[in-house]
Enzyme design. Structure first.
Site, PDB file in Angstrom:
ATOM      1  N   SER A  95      28.387  -7.503-117.861  1.00  0.00           N
ATOM      2  CA  SER A  95      29.016  -7.498-119.180  1.00  0.00           C
ATOM      3  C   SER A  95      29.851  -8.761-119.352  1.00  0.00           C
ATOM      4  CB  SER A  95      29.933  -6.273-119.251  1.00  0.00           C
ATOM      5  OG  SER A  95      30.809  -6.372-120.346  1.00  0.00           O
ATOM      6  N   ASN A 153      34.267   4.345-129.690  1.00  0.00           N
ATOM      7  CA  ASN A 153      35.302   3.367-129.320  1.00  0.00           C
ATOM      8  C   ASN A 153      34.981   2.000-129.907  1.00  0.00           C
ATOM      9  OD1 ASN A 153      36.665   5.116-127.406  1.00  0.00           O
ATOM     10  ND2 ASN A 153      34.855   4.857-126.108  1.00  0.00           N
ATOM     11  N   THR A 195      32.603  -8.703-120.270  1.00  0.00           N
ATOM     12  CA  THR A 195      33.957  -8.323-119.843  1.00  0.00           C
ATOM     13  C   THR A 195      34.348  -9.050-118.547  1.00  0.00           C
ATOM     14  OG1 THR A 195      35.441  -6.424-119.594  1.00  0.00           O
ATOM     15  CG2 THR A 195      33.333  -6.257-118.490  1.00  0.00           C
ATOM     16  N   GLY A 214      19.687   6.100-121.675  1.00  0.00           N
ATOM     17  CA  GLY A 214      20.841   5.629-122.446  1.00  0.00           C
ATOM     18  C   GLY A 214      20.454   4.659-123.557  1.00  0.00           C
ATOM     19  N   SER A 255      24.306  12.223-118.209  1.00  0.00           N
ATOM     20  CA  SER A 255      25.747  12.417-118.388  1.00  0.00           C
ATOM     21  C   SER A 255      26.223  11.788-119.697  1.00  0.00           C
ATOM     22  CB  SER A 255      26.530  11.811-117.209  1.00  0.00           C
ATOM     23  OG  SER A 255      26.230  10.435-117.073  1.00  0.00           O
ATOM     24  N   LYS A 268      32.196  -3.988-112.716  1.00  0.00           N
ATOM     25  CA  LYS A 268      31.126  -4.965-112.986  1.00  0.00           C
ATOM     26  C   LYS A 268      31.290  -6.194-112.080  1.00  0.00           C
ATOM     27  CE  LYS A 268      28.871  -2.695-116.091  1.00  0.00           C
ATOM     28  NZ  LYS A 268      27.619  -2.044-115.675  1.00  0.00           N
ATOM     29  N   ASP A 310      17.915   9.380-114.539  1.00  0.00           N
ATOM     30  CA  ASP A 310      19.138   9.481-115.355  1.00  0.00           C
ATOM     31  C   ASP A 310      19.684  10.891-115.187  1.00  0.00           C
ATOM     32  OD1 ASP A 310      20.946   9.692-117.713  1.00  0.00           O
ATOM     33  OD2 ASP A 310      20.033   7.779-118.285  1.00  0.00           O
ATOM     34  N   TYR A 333      36.849  -0.629-115.534  1.00  0.00           N
ATOM     35  CA  TYR A 333      35.429  -0.795-115.868  1.00  0.00           C
ATOM     36  C   TYR A 333      34.984  -2.222-115.534  1.00  0.00           C
ATOM     37  CZ  TYR A 333      31.336  -1.839-118.688  1.00  0.00           C
ATOM     38  OH  TYR A 333      30.105  -2.289-119.107  1.00  0.00           O
TER      39      TYR A 333
HETATM   40  P1  NAD Z   1      24.707   4.472-121.843  1.00  0.00           P
HETATM   41  O1  NAD Z   1      25.862   5.315-121.437  1.00  0.00           O
HETATM   42  O2  NAD Z   1      24.051   4.775-123.139  1.00  0.00           O
HETATM   43  O3  NAD Z   1      23.589   4.514-120.703  1.00  0.00           O
HETATM   44  C1  NAD Z   1      23.906   4.673-119.340  1.00  0.00           C
HETATM   45  C2  NAD Z   1      23.035   5.785-118.803  1.00  0.00           C
HETATM   46  O4  NAD Z   1      23.322   5.969-117.420  1.00  0.00           O
HETATM   47  C3  NAD Z   1      23.283   7.130-119.488  1.00  0.00           C
HETATM   48  O5  NAD Z   1      22.051   7.648-119.947  1.00  0.00           O
HETATM   49  C4  NAD Z   1      23.895   7.997-118.398  1.00  0.00           C
HETATM   50  O6  NAD Z   1      23.514   9.352-118.533  1.00  0.00           O
HETATM   51  C5  NAD Z   1      23.337   7.356-117.136  1.00  0.00           C
HETATM   52  N1  NAD Z   1      24.149   7.535-115.927  1.00  0.00           N
HETATM   53  C6  NAD Z   1      25.471   7.274-115.755  1.00  0.00           C
HETATM   54  N2  NAD Z   1      25.820   7.522-114.493  1.00  0.00           N
HETATM   55  C7  NAD Z   1      24.695   7.931-113.838  1.00  0.00           C
HETATM   56  C8  NAD Z   1      24.432   8.340-112.513  1.00  0.00           C
HETATM   57  N3  NAD Z   1      25.372   8.374-111.580  1.00  0.00           N
HETATM   58  N4  NAD Z   1      23.172   8.693-112.195  1.00  0.00           N
HETATM   59  C9  NAD Z   1      22.184   8.681-113.124  1.00  0.00           C
HETATM   60  N5  NAD Z   1      22.381   8.312-114.399  1.00  0.00           N
HETATM   61  C10 NAD Z   1      23.626   7.937-114.756  1.00  0.00           C
HETATM   62  O7  NAD Z   1      25.170   2.973-121.793  1.00  0.00           O
HETATM   63  P2  NAD Z   1      24.468   1.654-122.343  1.00  0.00           P
HETATM   64  O8  NAD Z   1      25.242   1.179-123.508  1.00  0.00           O
HETATM   65  O9  NAD Z   1      23.023   1.840-122.453  1.00  0.00           O
HETATM   66  O10 NAD Z   1      24.815   0.673-121.149  1.00  0.00           O
HETATM   67  C11 NAD Z   1      23.909   0.464-120.083  1.00  0.00           C
HETATM   68  C12 NAD Z   1      24.563  -0.457-119.062  1.00  0.00           C
HETATM   69  O11 NAD Z   1      24.937  -1.658-119.710  1.00  0.00           O
HETATM   70  C13 NAD Z   1      25.833   0.097-118.434  1.00  0.00           C
HETATM   71  O12 NAD Z   1      25.848  -0.288-117.079  1.00  0.00           O
HETATM   72  C14 NAD Z   1      26.933  -0.601-119.189  1.00  0.00           C
HETATM   73  O13 NAD Z   1      28.100  -0.744-118.414  1.00  0.00           O
HETATM   74  C15 NAD Z   1      26.302  -1.947-119.472  1.00  0.00           C
HETATM   75  N6  NAD Z   1      26.883  -2.619-120.652  1.00  0.00           N
HETATM   76  C16 NAD Z   1      26.914  -1.950-121.847  1.00  0.00           C
HETATM   77  C17 NAD Z   1      27.491  -2.562-122.954  1.00  0.00           C
HETATM   78  C18 NAD Z   1      27.593  -1.841-124.260  1.00  0.00           C
HETATM   79  O14 NAD Z   1      28.449  -2.224-125.082  1.00  0.00           O
HETATM   80  N7  NAD Z   1      26.779  -0.836-124.556  1.00  0.00           N
HETATM   81  C19 NAD Z   1      27.992  -3.865-122.832  1.00  0.00           C
HETATM   82  C20 NAD Z   1      27.909  -4.514-121.616  1.00  0.00           C
HETATM   83  C21 NAD Z   1      27.349  -3.866-120.518  1.00  0.00           C
HETATM   84  C1  WQD Z   2      34.934  -5.351-131.242  1.00  0.00           C
HETATM   85  C2  WQD Z   2      36.061  -5.860-132.150  1.00  0.00           C
HETATM   86  C3  WQD Z   2      38.176  -4.820-131.694  1.00  0.00           C
HETATM   87  C4  WQD Z   2      36.970  -0.787-132.935  1.00  0.00           C
HETATM   88  C5  WQD Z   2      33.576  -3.646-125.621  1.00  0.00           C
HETATM   89  C6  WQD Z   2      33.914  -3.681-124.156  1.00  0.00           C
HETATM   90  C7  WQD Z   2      33.021  -4.670-123.451  1.00  0.00           C
HETATM   91  C8  WQD Z   2      31.553  -4.373-123.729  1.00  0.00           C
HETATM   92  C9  WQD Z   2      31.273  -4.267-125.195  1.00  0.00           C
HETATM   93  C10 WQD Z   2      30.739  -2.938-121.998  1.00  0.00           C
HETATM   94  C11 WQD Z   2      37.372  -6.078-131.407  1.00  0.00           C
HETATM   95  C12 WQD Z   2      37.683  -4.453-133.068  1.00  0.00           C
HETATM   96  C13 WQD Z   2      36.991  -2.131-132.631  1.00  0.00           C
HETATM   97  C14 WQD Z   2      37.717  -0.326-134.051  1.00  0.00           C
HETATM   98  C15 WQD Z   2      38.437  -2.579-134.465  1.00  0.00           C
HETATM   99  N1  WQD Z   2      31.157  -3.108-123.168  1.00  0.00           N
HETATM  100  N2  WQD Z   2      37.715  -3.010-133.377  1.00  0.00           N
HETATM  101  N3  WQD Z   2      38.431  -1.246-134.773  1.00  0.00           N
HETATM  102  O1  WQD Z   2      36.062  -4.601-127.234  1.00  0.00           O
HETATM  103  O2  WQD Z   2      34.575  -6.563-127.835  1.00  0.00           O
HETATM  104  O3  WQD Z   2      33.817  -4.924-126.165  1.00  0.00           O
HETATM  105  O4  WQD Z   2      32.183  -3.307-125.786  1.00  0.00           O
HETATM  106  O5  WQD Z   2      30.606  -3.760-121.134  1.00  0.00           O
HETATM  107  O6  WQD Z   2      33.310  -4.566-122.105  1.00  0.00           O
HETATM  108  O7  WQD Z   2      35.268  -4.061-124.012  1.00  0.00           O
HETATM  109  O8  WQD Z   2      33.891  -4.250-128.513  1.00  0.00           O
HETATM  110  O9  WQD Z   2      33.198  -2.977-130.476  1.00  0.00           O
HETATM  111  O10 WQD Z   2      35.169  -2.162-129.131  1.00  0.00           O
HETATM  112  O11 WQD Z   2      35.396  -4.226-130.504  1.00  0.00           O
HETATM  113  O12 WQD Z   2      39.102  -3.350-135.152  1.00  0.00           O
HETATM  114  O13 WQD Z   2      37.763   0.891-134.353  1.00  0.00           O
HETATM  115  O14 WQD Z   2      36.332  -4.837-133.110  1.00  0.00           O
HETATM  116  O15 WQD Z   2      39.557  -5.013-131.701  1.00  0.00           O
HETATM  117  O16 WQD Z   2      38.000  -7.189-132.014  1.00  0.00           O
HETATM  118  P1  WQD Z   2      34.721  -5.142-127.441  1.00  0.00           P
HETATM  119  P2  WQD Z   2      34.385  -3.312-129.659  1.00  0.00           P
END
Ligand code: NAD
Ligand code: WQD
Length: 339
Positions: free
Chosen positions: A124, A197, A126, A10, A34, A152, A31, A148
């Site tokens: 996160s 998103n 979050t 990922g 998915s 966490k 991985d 979600y």
């Molecule tokens: P990502 O979706 O790119 O990577 C997650 C990987 O996990 C993917 O490659 C997916 O195929 C794999 N996966 C999911 N379910 C699985 C399963 N059951 N078995 C094996 N593989 C599986 O996401 P990312 O952005 O790299 O995020 C990594 C972690 O960090 C996640 O736990 C996510 O919740 C957390 N996180 C991400 C963000 C963000 O904004 N990207 C922010 C905070 C926390």
């Molecule tokens: C950032 C800012 C939106 C899209 C999310 C998850 C969080 C973590 C990180 C996993 C906000 C604004 C966004 C758009 C916009 N992920 N926005 N137009 O919501 O801070 O965090 O990703 O753990 O849990 O909630 O990130 O990038 O979606 O938004 O105006 O099309 O941009 O309102 O102020 P967010 P984001």
């Protein structure tokens, strides 16, 4: 001795795998692809050499995991695997609880069976819900506003209980703020399925001409320009935080949470304007209604991570956007372009 990286194909996992390999570690990735693409491994191998094994499979498959632990001498685990889309978690809660919780429980059981006790977990910001004050410290109150976020928080608590029950566990919970950017080579980066998103990938797709305009979700927040303020951290800095956390686990047992952010906040309009400057592209936007569940301002206090992990984010917002744009330009359709 190897490091097992779940979800290593990922976005954040792949950047971390690069740094582990560069540090000379032996890496095993599990991985189920998915939310990722096998092409990422060709890219990783272009960036760096080193011993990397990829096992395609689901973390909920205890037999598969058991075989991995039998086949490789796994010393520690970085656990990225899980679903991460907030909106999807609201419409499909069971899918999120099923995958995120069950994957973690299966992993912990197999780790326990094989006496592997070092774990770095992707949490996160979050988990701070709608913070009462900023910057957010690791002691700030925790809450979840969507399934979600619940997963966490639940996993953080499960890990805390494990560490209380057995003093041998060494667990680092990393609370990421907003991960963005890409490797400076432009070979790996975030490749969201469908319409993004999150703000930065959405803005990048507008800049490259694949989407017509950005919807700015609300301009009436209590922030300097009325739009939401977030702490955007370069994924390469974030990846480095995982190596720092693994290093810390060599010295310290128990459960500990760390904020991984920059400590600085930027608004939606700051991001759009900087992206337009750096990409030299027009980025049309319109003000749209607030997005349900969004908060006004979120940025980290990074004092504790700096001191305890001897780590800090280096890239500023310009560098982040430059690298994000480089990845977007080189891969307008993500890894799909490779086929
Ligand atoms: P990502 O979706 O790119 O990577 C997650 C990987 O996990 C993917 O490659 C997916 O195929 C794999 N996966 C999911 N379910 C699985 C399963 N059951 N078995 C094996 N593989 C599986 O996401 P990312 O952005 O790299 O995020 C990594 C972690 O960090 C996640 O736990 C996510 O919740 C957390 N996180 C991400 C963000 C963000 O904004 N990207 C922010 C905070 C926390
Ligand atoms: C950032 C800012 C939106 C899209 C999310 C998850 C969080 C973590 C990180 C996993 C906000 C604004 C966004 C758009 C916009 N992920 N926005 N137009 O919501 O801070 O965090 O990703 O753990 O849990 O909630 O990130 O990038 O979606 O938004 O105006 O099309 O941009 O309102 O102020 P967010 P984001």
């Amino acid at each position: 001795m190897s490091i097992l990286v779940t979800g290593g194909a990922g976005y954040i996992g792949s950047h971390t795998v690069v740094q582990l390999l560069e540090a000379g570690e032996l890496v095993v990735v599990v991985d189920n692809l998915s939310n990722s693409h096998q092409e990422v491994f060709n890219r990783i191998r272009t960036i760096t050499s080193g011993e990397l094994v990829f096992v395609e499979g689901d973390l909920r498959d205890a037999q598969l995991l058991d075989n991995i632990f039998k086949s490789y001498d796994i010393d520690s685990v970085i656990h990225f695997a899980g679903y991460k889309a907030v909106g999807e978690s609201v419409s499909k809660p069971l899918m999120y609880y099923q995958n995120n919780i069950l994957s973690t429980l299966t992993l912990l059981e197999v780790m326990q069976k094989h006496d592997c006790n070092k774990l770095v977990f992707s949490s996160s910001a979050t988990v701070y819900g709608d913070p009462e004050t900023v910057p957010i410290t690791e002691q700030s109150p925790l809450s979840a506003t969507n399934p979600y976020g619940q997963t966490k928080l639940m996993i953080e608590n499960i890990l805390k209980d494990m560490a209380s029950a057995d003093a041998n566990w060494r667990i680092a919970v990393l609370r990421y703020f907003n991960p963005v950017g890409a490797h400076s080579s432009g070979l790996i980066g975030e490749d969201p399925n469908g319409i993004p998103n999150n703000l930065m990938p959405f803005v990048a797709k507008v800049a490259v001409g694949q989407l017509p305009q950005v919807n700015v979700f609300g301009d009436d927040y209590d922030t300097p320009d009325g739009t939401g303020v977030r702490d955007y951290i370069h994924v390469v800095d974030l990846a480095a935080g995982h190596l720092a956390a693994l290093n810390k686990l060599k010295q310290q047992s128990g459960w500990q949470a760390y904020n991984l952010g920059t400590g600085k906040g930027y608004s939606v309009l700051d991001v759009i304007n900087s992206f337009a400057d750096i990409s030299e592209r027009e980025i049309p936007y319109q003000i749209a209604p607030r997005r349900a569940g969004d908060i006004a301002t979120c940025y980290a206090s990074v004092d504790y991570s700096k001191q305890a992990l001897n780590w800090q984010a280096k890239a500023d917002i310009k560098q982040i956007i430059k690298d994000h744009w480089n990845w977007q330009q080189q891969n307008p359709n993500g890894y799909k372009d490779a086929n």
